[in-house]
Motif scaffolding. Structure first.
Motif, mmCIF file in Angstrom:
data_model
loop_
_atom_site.group_PDB
_atom_site.id
_atom_site.type_symbol
_atom_site.label_atom_id
_atom_site.label_comp_id
_atom_site.label_asym_id
_atom_site.label_seq_id
_atom_site.Cartn_x
_atom_site.Cartn_y
_atom_site.Cartn_z
ATOM 1 N N UNK A 65 54.548 92.727 32.371
ATOM 2 C CA UNK A 65 54.014 93.163 33.385
ATOM 3 C C UNK A 65 54.724 92.451 34.474
ATOM 4 N N UNK A 66 54.808 91.621 34.168
ATOM 5 C CA UNK A 66 55.889 90.066 34.965
ATOM 6 C C UNK A 66 56.519 91.277 35.798
ATOM 7 N N UNK A 67 57.424 91.045 34.843
ATOM 8 C CA UNK A 67 58.957 92.222 35.496
ATOM 9 C C UNK A 67 58.713 93.158 36.291
ATOM 10 N N UNK A 68 56.958 93.683 36.260
ATOM 11 C CA UNK A 68 57.166 94.961 36.500
ATOM 12 C C UNK A 68 56.455 94.146 38.088
ATOM 13 N N UNK A 69 55.916 93.611 38.523
ATOM 14 C CA UNK A 69 54.735 93.510 39.499
ATOM 15 C C UNK A 69 54.738 92.244 40.621
ATOM 16 N N UNK A 70 55.842 91.723 39.530
ATOM 17 C CA UNK A 70 56.230 89.952 40.201
ATOM 18 C C UNK A 70 54.928 88.935 39.490
ATOM 19 N N UNK A 71 55.170 88.089 39.797
ATOM 20 C CA UNK A 71 53.930 86.773 38.965
ATOM 21 C C UNK A 71 52.857 87.486 40.354
ATOM 22 N N UNK A 72 52.762 87.316 41.031
ATOM 23 C CA UNK A 72 51.175 87.786 42.097
ATOM 24 C C UNK A 72 50.801 88.419 41.855
ATOM 25 N N UNK A 73 51.326 89.945 41.675
ATOM 26 C CA UNK A 73 50.500 90.846 41.664
ATOM 27 C C UNK A 73 50.156 91.112 40.169
ATOM 28 N N UNK A 74 50.816 90.121 39.459
ATOM 29 C CA UNK A 74 50.611 90.606 37.459
ATOM 30 C C UNK A 74 49.170 90.249 37.618
ATOM 31 N N UNK A 75 48.114 90.152 37.590
ATOM 32 C CA UNK A 75 46.580 90.110 36.732
ATOM 33 C C UNK A 75 46.910 89.763 35.516
ATOM 34 N N UNK A 76 46.160 88.537 35.015
ATOM 35 C CA UNK A 76 46.001 88.634 33.752
ATOM 36 C C UNK A 76 45.332 89.365 32.691
ATOM 37 N N UNK A 77 44.427 89.938 33.437
ATOM 38 C CA UNK A 77 43.575 91.482 32.590
ATOM 39 C C UNK A 77 44.127 92.543 32.187
ATOM 40 N N UNK A 78 45.878 92.304 33.094
ATOM 41 C CA UNK A 78 46.370 93.827 32.991
ATOM 42 C C UNK A 78 47.173 92.994 31.473
ATOM 43 N N UNK A 79 47.633 91.807 31.637
ATOM 44 C CA UNK A 79 48.273 91.387 30.941
ATOM 45 C C UNK A 79 47.701 91.825 29.799
#
Lengths: 205, 205, 205, 205
Positions: B29-43
Motif C-alpha cells: 500500500x505504501x508503494x502504491x499510494x505513498x505514505x500520506x495517502x496510504x490509510x491504516x484501514x486499507x493496510x
DNA sequence: AATGAATGAGTCTTCATTCAT
DNA sequence: GATGAATGAAGACTCATTCAT
C-alpha cells in the motif's frame, strides 16, 4: 503564462499581487511539507490571505500545485531551449554545469518542484506533461551534445534528470552545497563523457 | 532486528504470521499510494486483519512505515556489508552492477522504501537513521573500490545513492526495464571510473 | 409592485433593465437548481452582472427569491382576481381549465415558484404570505363557483392548489404535457363537480 | 433490506442500534430542513453519535437520504402490493381512503420522504427508482380498481400520487388534520369515480 | 487476543456577503 | 454606480487512533 489556467484570472493590480503572494507561499509550503501534507489553510495564511481568496484564483489544490510546478518548469524549459542550441559546442563538463545550474534556479520553487515531482497522483495533471516535456528536451540536448542517435539520448535523459534533481534534494538535506553541486556536475559529466567513448558505452552491457 | 521495535512482540506463531502479513500489505500500500495517502484501514484490510490488530503490533503509522522501511534497509545493509569486502576487487562496472542490484531487491519493499524515503516528515524516525547508515556504508564501499580518501568517498556517496534509487523510481514509471537498469549501471560506473582518473576528477572544479 | 421591496429602487432606465435581467436569471437558476443549490454568483453571471450589482438591488438571497416568487404570484393573483368574478358562470370543467392555466403562466417563473414553494425556510418571508393570499383567493373562487359555504370552500382550496401545482411539477419531470394538463384539469373538475353533489360530498366522511 | 446498501453493515448489536438511531434522526432532520439544508453534523448530533460513526454506516449524504427514503417507500410498496389485490373489490371511496392512508404511514419517515421527493438531484439515486416503482404500482391499482386500460391508468397515477402526497404536505403546514385527510380522500375518490363515468372522463378534453 | 465500533480533529471546498477601487 | 476582490463561517467527508465487547 501557464499560471492559473483555470480559476479567475486577476484583472486588477490587487489581484495580481495576491496571486504572486499565493504562489510564493504555496511553493514554500509544498517544499516544506510535500503535496499531501501541505494544507490549503497553511498556504493561505502563509500568503496572508483568506482561504476564500486562495480558492478564487486556484480552484483546487491540484491546480495550485500545477501552477507552482509550472512556474519552475517553464523557466527550466526556457533555459533548456537555449541549451539545445549551445549543446553542440559544449564539452561534457560545461554541459553538466549548465544542466545542474538549470535545476537550481528559482530557489523557493525548485524545492517545491522536487517535492511535487514525486507525487503519486494520477489523472491528467499538468505536472506530468511538463515532466515529460523536460525529459524530452533533455534528450534533445544530450543528442546534440554527444552526437548520439536520438533513441540512445532518450534512454539517457531520465537518468540525467534524476542526477539533476539530486542536487536540490541533497541541498535540502543540509549537505555541503559546494560538494553537492560539484559531485552532481561530475556525475553527469562523467556519464556524458563516458557515453561518447565506445569503451565506456560498452560498459553498460 | 529492527522489525516491530515497539508494540507487542508476537510470541506465538500466529502472531508472527500476522505481523508478516501486515508488513507485506503495508509495503504494497505504501508503494502504491505513498505514505500520506496510504490509510491504516486499507493496510489492515489488505492484510486481512482488523484495524485493532494492526495497532496491536504497530502502535502508529510512522512506526509501521519504519518497520517496512527497515525490512528493506536491513537487507540492503547486509548486501552492502558483503560489498564492502568485495569492493577492492571489483572494477567500476561490476561495482555499479552490484550497487544497482542491491537497490532492486525485495520487490514489494523496495518500492515502498522509495516512496517512504521522500517523506518530509521530521522527528527521530528510524528511517532517517537507516538512510544515514546506508549512505555511510556506500561511502565505505566507494572508498574501498576507488582507493580514494574517505572524505572524498563520503562526498560521492549521496550521488551514488540517488543514482541507485533512480532505477526503482524509473521502473515504477513504466520505462523499459532493460534500458533503465543498463543506464543506471552506466552512470554509476562512469562516475566511479571518472573519480579514479585525475583528469575527470578535476572536472568537478 | 412587491418587486424589490428592499434594496435600492432603480430610478434610471439602465437600472430597471438590470433588475429585470437579474430577475429572469434568478428565476431560471432557481428553477433549474432549487433555492439552496442556486448560488448568487451563478445568478449574477447568468444576468451578465457583477455580484456587487446583484446585491445592490437585492440585499440577500431570500429577498431575491421573494422577488422572483412574487413576480409569479402577483400575476397569478391578478388572474385569480378575474376568476373570482367569472367563477359563478363557469362549470367545473371550465373552472378547472382556468385554474390549471393560471398555474402554467410565466414559463421561467412558474418553475422557480414551484421550486421555491417547497422551501422549508422559516421566518417572515414574503413567500409565505403570498401563498396564503393565493390560497384564500382560490377559496373565494371555489365558493363562488360551487355555491358552497366559505368554510367548506376554504377546506378545499389547499387541495385544489396542490393539484394546480402538480401540473408544472409533472411537466418538469418530462411527462407527456398533454396528458399531464388533461389529467390535472380532470382531477380538479371532478373534485369540484363532486363537491356540488351531496352524494359525493358525503364520501368525504 | 434496502437499508444501507453501501457502507459497512453493522455486525454487532451496538452497531445495529446505532444505525436505527441514525435513520430516525436523519428522517427528522430531513423532514425539518429538506435535503440541502440538512447537515450531516446536525443529523449526527440528533442521533447522539459522532460524525465519524454516521459515515461508517452511510458513506455519504445521498446514500443516507436513500436509506431514509427507502424505509418509507418499502413499507408503502408493501401496502400498495396488498392494494393491488384488493382494488377490484374496492369502491372509489374505499380506494381513496386506502391510498391516502398508505401515504400517511411511518410518521417521522413520511415527512422526510416528502421533503426528499422534491429534490432536484440527478444521478442514479435509489430515490428516483423507488418513486418510479410507486408510480407504477399506483397505476396497477388504478387499472384494477377502475377497469380502465393500463395506459389510461398510467396517465392518472402521477396525479393520484400528487394528491396522496398533498395530505402529508398540508398536515405539515399545520392545517386541520381531519379536514386535510377528508379532502384528500374526496379529491382522489371523485377523480377515480369520474374516470369510470364516460361523461366526466370526457371533461378532460 | 481479536474485532470492529466510536471518536473528533482536521481537510478541502463552497458561497453568502461585504468592501475597496 | 459598477466591479470584482476579500472574507470566513460552514459543510461534507476522511482517517489516525482508542476502546468496549
Amino acid at each position: 503564462m501557464s499560471t492559473a489556467r483555470t480559476g479567475v484570472l486577476p484583472t486588477r493590480r490587487r489581484g495580481r499581487d495576491r496571486v504572486a503572494a499565493i504562489l510564493d507561499a504555496a511553493a514554500a509550503v509544498f517544499a516544506e511539507r510535500g503535496f499531501d501534507a501541505a494544507t490549503m489553510t497553511e498556504i493561505a495564511s502563509a500568503a496572508c490571505t483568506a482561504i476564500g481568496s486562495l480558492y478564487r484564483f486556484f480552484p483546487n489544490k491540484d491546480l495550485l500545485a500545477d501552477a507552482v510546478f509550472s512556474r519552475y518548469a517553464d523557466s527550466m524549459l526556457d533555459t533548456l531551449d537555449v541549451l539545445v542550441l549551445q549543446a553542440p559546442l559544449l564539452g561534457p563538463e560545461a554541459l553538466a554545469e549548465a544542466l545542474v545550474a538549470s535545476g537550481l534556479q528559482q530557489r523557493p520553487y525548485r524545492d517545491a518542484a522536487v517535492a511535487l515531482a514525486d507525487e503519486r497522483n494520477e489523472g491528467p495533471l499538468l505536472r506530468k506533461a511538463l515532466r515529460a516535456s523536460i525529459r524530452d528536451k533533455v534528450g534533445l540536448i544530450l543528442a546534440a551534445a554527444t552526437g548520439l542517435p536520438a533513441t540512445q539520448a532518450a534512454r539517457m535523459a531520465p537518468m540525467v534528470l534524476q542526477a539533476m534533481k539530486a542536487a536540490p534534494v541533497l541541498l535540502r538535506e543540509g549537505l555541503d552545497p559546494e560538494a553537492v553541486v560539484a559531485e552532481a556536475r561530475r556525475m553527469i559529466a562523467c556519464y556524458v563523457a563516458g557515453s561518447m567513448q565506445p569503451a565506456c558505452t560498452a560498459a553498460g552491457r
